[in-house]
Design a protein around this motif. Structure first.
Motif, short mmCIF file in Angstrom:
data_model
loop_
_atom_site.label_atom_id
_atom_site.label_comp_id
_atom_site.label_asym_id
_atom_site.label_seq_id
_atom_site.Cartn_x
_atom_site.Cartn_y
_atom_site.Cartn_z
N ALA A 1 0.84 -1.20 0.00
CA ALA A 1 0.00 0.00 0.00
C ALA A 1 0.87 1.25 0.00
N TYR B 1 -6.74 -1.53 8.23
CA TYR B 1 -5.60 -2.39 7.98
C TYR B 1 -5.45 -3.36 9.16
N ASN C 1 -0.82 -3.71 13.33
CA ASN C 1 0.56 -3.51 12.91
C ASN C 1 1.31 -2.79 14.03
N PHE D 1 3.50 1.07 5.82
CA PHE D 1 2.36 0.75 4.96
C PHE D 1 2.77 0.00 3.70
N ILE E 1 2.25 -3.59 4.10
CA ILE E 1 0.85 -4.05 4.20
C ILE E 1 0.35 -4.33 2.78
N THR F 1 -2.75 -5.19 1.72
CA THR F 1 -4.12 -4.80 1.37
C THR F 1 -4.71 -3.88 2.41
N LEU F 2 -5.38 -2.84 1.92
CA LEU F 2 -6.22 -1.99 2.75
C LEU F 2 -7.67 -2.24 2.35
N LEU G 1 -6.88 6.18 8.17
CA LEU G 1 -6.48 4.78 8.25
C LEU G 1 -6.48 4.35 9.70
N CYS H 1 -6.66 0.82 12.47
CA CYS H 1 -6.51 -0.63 12.66
C CYS H 1 -7.90 -1.27 12.75
#
Length: 412
Positions: A2, A150, A153, A198, A201, A203-204, A243, A245
């Motif tokens: 991402a 997301y 993390n 990010f 990561i 996928t969002l 964004l 969690c």
């Protein structure tokens, strides 16, 4: 992988942020809207309701231009100022029930949306996408971020926690008793750390804001065609996002209210339901289901529990397990004849934040004939449906947090 980037937000001054910040204007009653516009000259509602100045309802392109004019006036009056350096913005909300929401405001990539790095779980309506794209193109800013989520993390968690140890740039409490905080992150080392986190990561997921995301893609395509010197790093290649969690999301259901029984008597309707559900009369006391695939129903002064007969419903996909889809496939479409959930005026939707007593009152008032309650979807269902490339029925989820408009603004 991402991609998110910092940006130079346009923000209210610290002394006026509590006056500027507003909910989405659709959430206000006419009386509430009138009161805020009359009594608060700094409210962001003046920008998105520019006709108030002229005591006139204005729509279409004329409204878009006036929105831009009001926005520029707020900037000229120094109610809004733009940050000098690109920042990420740590945002925290503590709601009236004490639940905390912590996340980052940043610019997310349109290309990621196009390439399904940012995944969707709801259908959008083309006409709404185009309308909002035209609005954005005229006004040149976005004041309401898309809610992206997301997986947990640790790196991002530590970055947010570190920022929150400093004094907040903004701290204000709304009349709803929600307290909002905002911190700036603009040191290069911290910016790089967030960007790298990010990138790790894959996928969002869009939690809220499917139309805003789709409109941003259309806007990008338009402006790209019009810009002979397009480079790919222009602001229109990104859209403002919050964004958070997935552990911190709060998902509510949307209950259903239906105006009539499609020509059926109460007894005929119950007999048809009996082929798919085991039905129990719960009497006059409000009843809410306790398990997935169980439903509550309020009809003619009484609550019923509906238990799905598994032998009559096969789960082949993640979408099949979603209660909103089960209700549509077993009752709304085959029995009540409601095919188009978006446009059929016989059905309405009630956020699960409103209790079953409120649903009961809507039926008792004779505005609706029957109401259905269910449990909220889970984040795992939402993600799995998106991963399978499927789409939920409209109004399947009401997701919090809801940020205030006008606290951070993204210009194209």
């Amino acid at each position: 992988m991402a991609k998110i980037i910092p940006f130079k937000a346009v923000r209210p001054t610290r002394d006026k942020v509590s006056l500027v910040a507003s909910r989405s204007y659709q959430s206000y009653t006419h009386e509430q809207l009138e009161s805020r516009l009359r009594d608060n000259p700094f409210s962001f509602l003046h920008i998105i309701n520019p006709g108030y100045k002229f005591d006139k309802i204005i729509s279409g392109k004329e409204r878009y231009q006036l929105v831009k004019n009001r926005y520029l006036e707020f900037k000229e009056a120094s109610i809004f100022k733009q940050d000098q350096k690109p920042c990420y913005y740590v945002y925290k909300i503590i709601d009236r029930e004490g639940q905390e929401f912590n996340g980052l405001i940043a610019a997310a990539s349109v290309l990621d949306y196009k390439n399904n790095v940012i995944k969707k779980h709801e259908d959008t309506i083309s006409s709404k996408e185009i309308t909002f794209k035209n609005y954005l193109k005229t006004v040149g800013f976005n004041a309401e971020p898309v809610l992206l989520t997301y997986p947990k993390n640790k790196s991002i968690e530590q970055i947010i926690s570190k920022a929150q140890k400093e004094r907040a740039e903004f701290e204000f409490t709304t009349t709803y008793r929600d307290t909002h905080y905002l911190w700036l992150i603009n040191e290069s080392e911290d910016l790089n750390e967030i960007e790298i986190a990010f990138k790790n990561i894959d996928t969002l997921y869009i939690a809220d804001g499917h139309h805003r995301s789709a409109s941003s893609q259309l806007l990008c395509e338009d402006l790209k065609q019009e810009n002979k010197n397009h480079q790919g790093d222009e602001n229109y290649n990104y859209f403002m996002s919050f964004l958070i969690c997935e552990d911190e999301l709060k998902i509510h259901e949307f209950n259903r209210l239906v105006k009539e029984l499609n020509g059926l008597s109460k007894e005929e309707f119950l007999i048809k339901l009996d082929t798919v559900f085991r039905i129990e009369n719960r009497g006059e006391l409000p009843y809410k289901p306790s398990k997935q695939h169980h439903f509550s129903m309020y009809l003619d002064g009484e609550f019923y529990s509906l238990y799905l007969r598994r032998t009559d419903f096969e789960f082949k996909t993640a979408l099949d397990t979603l209660d909103a889809q089960i209700l549509y496939k077993t009752i709304l479409k085959p029995i009540l004849g409601i095919i188009d959930l978006r446009n059929d005026d016989r059905i309405d939707y009630l956020s699960g934040k409103k209790d079953m007593v409120y649903l009961k009152s809507k039926v008792d008032s004779n505005e609706f004939k029957v109401g259905f309650g269910m449990l909220p979807a889970t984040i795992e269902q939402m993600k799995q449906i998106a991963d399978e490339g499927l789409k939920m029925p409209p109004k399947s989820t009401y997701i919090e947090p809801k940020l205030r408009s006008g606290v951070a603004i993204y210009e194209f």
